[in-house]
Design an enzyme around this catalytic site. Structure first.
Site, PDB file in Angstrom:
ATOM      1  N   ASN A 197       0.865  -1.176   0.000  1.00 37.97           N
ATOM      2  CA  ASN A 197       0.000   0.000   0.000  1.00 37.97           C
ATOM      3  C   ASN A 197       0.902   1.227   0.000  1.00 37.97           C
ATOM      4  O   ASN A 197       1.496   1.561   1.017  1.00 37.97           O
ATOM      5  CB  ASN A 197      -0.902  -0.038   1.247  1.00 37.97           C
ATOM      6  CG  ASN A 197      -1.699   1.237   1.426  1.00 37.97           C
ATOM      7  OD1 ASN A 197      -1.822   2.041   0.495  1.00 37.97           O
ATOM      8  ND2 ASN A 197      -2.248   1.431   2.622  1.00 37.97           N
ATOM      9  N   TRP A 198       0.982   1.868  -1.153  1.00 39.90           N
ATOM     10  CA  TRP A 198       1.914   3.003  -1.278  1.00 39.90           C
ATOM     11  C   TRP A 198       1.375   4.280  -0.656  1.00 39.90           C
ATOM     12  O   TRP A 198       2.090   5.279  -0.571  1.00 39.90           O
ATOM     13  CB  TRP A 198       2.245   3.248  -2.752  1.00 39.90           C
ATOM     14  CG  TRP A 198       3.205   2.244  -3.327  1.00 39.90           C
ATOM     15  CD1 TRP A 198       3.832   1.226  -2.647  1.00 39.90           C
ATOM     16  CD2 TRP A 198       3.662   2.161  -4.682  1.00 39.90           C
ATOM     17  NE1 TRP A 198       4.639   0.523  -3.499  1.00 39.90           N
ATOM     18  CE2 TRP A 198       4.554   1.076  -4.756  1.00 39.90           C
ATOM     19  CE3 TRP A 198       3.396   2.885  -5.841  1.00 39.90           C
ATOM     20  CZ2 TRP A 198       5.190   0.709  -5.947  1.00 39.90           C
ATOM     21  CZ3 TRP A 198       4.024   2.527  -7.026  1.00 39.90           C
ATOM     22  CH2 TRP A 198       4.916   1.450  -7.065  1.00 39.90           C
ATOM     23  N   LYS A 199       0.105   4.302  -0.302  1.00 44.06           N
ATOM     24  CA  LYS A 199      -0.505   5.507   0.281  1.00 44.06           C
ATOM     25  C   LYS A 199      -0.222   6.717  -0.632  1.00 44.06           C
ATOM     26  O   LYS A 199      -0.211   6.549  -1.848  1.00 44.06           O
ATOM     27  CB  LYS A 199      -0.001   5.724   1.713  1.00 44.06           C
ATOM     28  CG  LYS A 199      -0.138   4.442   2.545  1.00 44.06           C
ATOM     29  CD  LYS A 199       0.141   4.632   4.015  1.00 44.06           C
ATOM     30  CE  LYS A 199      -0.021   3.282   4.720  1.00 44.06           C
ATOM     31  NZ  LYS A 199       0.096   3.391   6.170  1.00 44.06           N
ATOM     32  N   GLY A 234       2.879  -1.157   4.206  1.00 42.65           N
ATOM     33  CA  GLY A 234       2.985   0.256   3.861  1.00 42.65           C
ATOM     34  C   GLY A 234       4.442   0.628   3.617  1.00 42.65           C
ATOM     35  O   GLY A 234       4.986   0.412   2.538  1.00 42.65           O
ATOM     36  N   GLY A 235       5.081   1.141   4.664  1.00 44.93           N
ATOM     37  CA  GLY A 235       6.454   1.653   4.559  1.00 44.93           C
ATOM     38  C   GLY A 235       7.427   0.735   3.820  1.00 44.93           C
ATOM     39  O   GLY A 235       8.149   1.174   2.914  1.00 44.93           O
ATOM     40  N   GLU A 280      -5.394  -4.975  10.527  1.00 42.44           N
ATOM     41  CA  GLU A 280      -4.318  -4.018  10.777  1.00 42.44           C
ATOM     42  C   GLU A 280      -4.559  -3.302  12.103  1.00 42.44           C
ATOM     43  O   GLU A 280      -5.340  -2.340  12.154  1.00 42.44           O
ATOM     44  CB  GLU A 280      -4.267  -2.982   9.648  1.00 42.44           C
ATOM     45  CG  GLU A 280      -4.030  -3.583   8.280  1.00 42.44           C
ATOM     46  CD  GLU A 280      -3.477  -2.552   7.305  1.00 42.44           C
ATOM     47  OE1 GLU A 280      -2.367  -2.769   6.816  1.00 42.44           O
ATOM     48  OE2 GLU A 280      -4.129  -1.533   7.086  1.00 42.44           O
ATOM     49  N   SER A 339       3.473  -2.372  10.223  1.00 38.37           N
ATOM     50  CA  SER A 339       4.928  -2.461  10.372  1.00 38.37           C
ATOM     51  C   SER A 339       5.517  -3.823   9.979  1.00 38.37           C
ATOM     52  O   SER A 339       6.446  -4.310  10.630  1.00 38.37           O
ATOM     53  CB  SER A 339       5.344  -2.073  11.794  1.00 38.37           C
ATOM     54  OG  SER A 339       4.967  -0.729  12.068  1.00 38.37           O
ATOM     55  N   GLU A 381      -6.632   4.814   7.761  1.00 40.79           N
ATOM     56  CA  GLU A 381      -6.424   6.241   7.477  1.00 40.79           C
ATOM     57  C   GLU A 381      -7.678   6.854   6.849  1.00 40.79           C
ATOM     58  O   GLU A 381      -8.008   8.014   7.081  1.00 40.79           O
ATOM     59  CB  GLU A 381      -5.184   6.422   6.578  1.00 40.79           C
ATOM     60  CG  GLU A 381      -3.911   6.203   7.393  1.00 40.79           C
ATOM     61  CD  GLU A 381      -2.747   5.602   6.636  1.00 40.79           C
ATOM     62  OE1 GLU A 381      -2.720   5.651   5.405  1.00 40.79           O
ATOM     63  OE2 GLU A 381      -1.849   5.043   7.314  1.00 40.79           O
ATOM     64  N   GLY A 435       2.632   2.067  10.715  1.00 33.88           N
ATOM     65  CA  GLY A 435       3.604   3.144  10.554  1.00 33.88           C
ATOM     66  C   GLY A 435       4.330   3.509  11.831  1.00 33.88           C
ATOM     67  O   GLY A 435       5.028   4.514  11.890  1.00 33.88           O
ATOM     68  N   HIS A 456      -9.446   1.415   4.836  1.00 29.15           N
ATOM     69  CA  HIS A 456      -8.146   1.525   5.516  1.00 29.15           C
ATOM     70  C   HIS A 456      -8.297   2.458   6.726  1.00 29.15           C
ATOM     71  O   HIS A 456      -9.076   3.416   6.685  1.00 29.15           O
ATOM     72  CB  HIS A 456      -7.095   2.072   4.545  1.00 29.15           C
ATOM     73  CG  HIS A 456      -5.711   2.012   5.108  1.00 29.15           C
ATOM     74  ND1 HIS A 456      -5.235   2.981   5.948  1.00 29.15           N
ATOM     75  CD2 HIS A 456      -4.738   1.078   5.004  1.00 29.15           C
ATOM     76  CE1 HIS A 456      -3.995   2.644   6.322  1.00 29.15           C
ATOM     77  NE2 HIS A 456      -3.677   1.497   5.768  1.00 29.15           N
TER      78      HIS A 456
HETATM   79  P1  PGA Z   1       2.941   0.121   7.586  1.00 27.00           P
HETATM   80  O1  PGA Z   1       1.482   0.386   6.935  1.00 27.00           O
HETATM   81  O2  PGA Z   1       3.433  -1.185   6.981  1.00 27.00           O
HETATM   82  O3  PGA Z   1       3.764   1.301   7.169  1.00 27.00           O
HETATM   83  O4  PGA Z   1       2.750  -0.003   9.037  1.00 27.00           O
HETATM   84  C1  PGA Z   1       0.546  -0.655   6.758  1.00 27.00           C
HETATM   85  C2  PGA Z   1      -0.729  -0.112   6.178  1.00 27.00           C
HETATM   86  O5  PGA Z   1      -1.136   0.996   6.544  1.00 27.00           O
HETATM   87  O6  PGA Z   1      -1.390  -0.757   5.330  1.00 27.00           O
END
Ligand code: PGA
Length: 251
Positions: free
Chosen positions: A10-12, A230-231, A165, A209, A95, A171, A93
């Site tokens: 997930n590149w956000k 994500g990251g 999640e 993470s 966010e 993050g 998600h």
């Molecule tokens: P993260 O993000 O791996 O940076 O914790 C995961 C996500 O939000 O899907």
């Protein structure tokens, strides 16, 4: 037991079109996948068109979709616009829920829209740190599953991918331990067991993470069927390392 995985990035709100193209080309060169591991990327909307056909090994998804087809919805993305461009859509998600105030009722409508247009929805659920501290994790997960999947037929539920999640792990560098993650994944599987036959066929991904160092232990858990990253999905080395680890376990 046969193991299959979905490894999703997930590149956000990261990467320009040029950066996305370079990344997909490089990743395609670097990875070898077997038919038990599916690699998926959720890029920003602006990159979807340019990268959608660059690799046979990498599937593309959208980070969101709105439940109306067209009209006065500034900034939203319609299922008609995504049709034939992506196979997967990320829905709910944390966010989107937290920053953009999406409710379970909105998420339910989005899931129904995604199914109507034959996308594979990836539904994200998870508890906050306060909820975990208060011992409300299972209650929260059950509420999300019940409300987000409300009114769906068994066959429809079976085509949904779930991503667990924990919000406190997104993050933050703090990951759920493999045992903590497995406990919730097992619980989600039990909830699905009440709604469908063979709930073991449903993919439940872990997110929060995930990195190369913790992915072997997480993916070795019996109810963890992949990762939403994500990251670590923004860098070729870490994303490809996680894909490699999943291929080893999936053999
Ligand atoms: P993260 O993000 O791996 O940076 O914790 C995961 C996500 O939000 O899907």
């Amino acid at each position: 037991m046969k193991r299959e995985f979905i490894i999703a990035g997930n590149w956000k709100m990261n990467k320009t079109v040029e950066e996305s193209i370079d990344f997909v080309k490089e990743l395609d060169n670097k990875i070898e996948v077997n038919d038990r591991v599916k690699v998926l990327i959720f890029p920003p909307f602006t990159s979807i068109y340019s990268i959608r056909n660059l690799s046979d090994k990498i599937k593309i998804g959208s980070q969101n979709l709105f439940y109306e087809e067209k009209g006065a919805y500034t900034g939203e993305i319609s299922p008609l616009m995504l049709k034939n461009l992506v196979d997967y859509v990320l829905i709910g998600h944390s966010e989107r829920r937290g920053i953009f105030k999406e409710l379970d009722s909105d998420i339910n409508k989005k899931i129904k829209t995604a199914l109507k247009y034959k996308f594979n929805p990836v539904l994200c659920i998870g508890e906050t740190l306060e909820q975990r501290k208060e011992g409300e994790t299972f209650e929260r997960i059950k509420k999300q599953i019940d409300e987000d999947l409300k009114g769906l037929k068994e066959q429809e539920i079976k085509s949904i991918i779930i991503a667990y999640e924990p919000i406190w792990a997104i993050g933050t560098g703090e990951t759920a331990t493999p045992a903590q993650a497995q406990e919730v994944h097992g619980f989600i599987r039990e909830l699905l067991n009440e709604k469908v036959e063979n709930p073991e066929d449903i993919f439940i991904l872990y997110g929060g993470s995930v990195k190369p160092e913790n992915s072997f232990d997480l993916l070795s858990q019996k109810d963890i069927n992949g990762a939403l990253i994500g990251g670590a999905s923004l860098k070729i080395d870490s994303f490809s390392a996680i894909i490699e680890i999943s291929c080893k376990i999936a053999k």
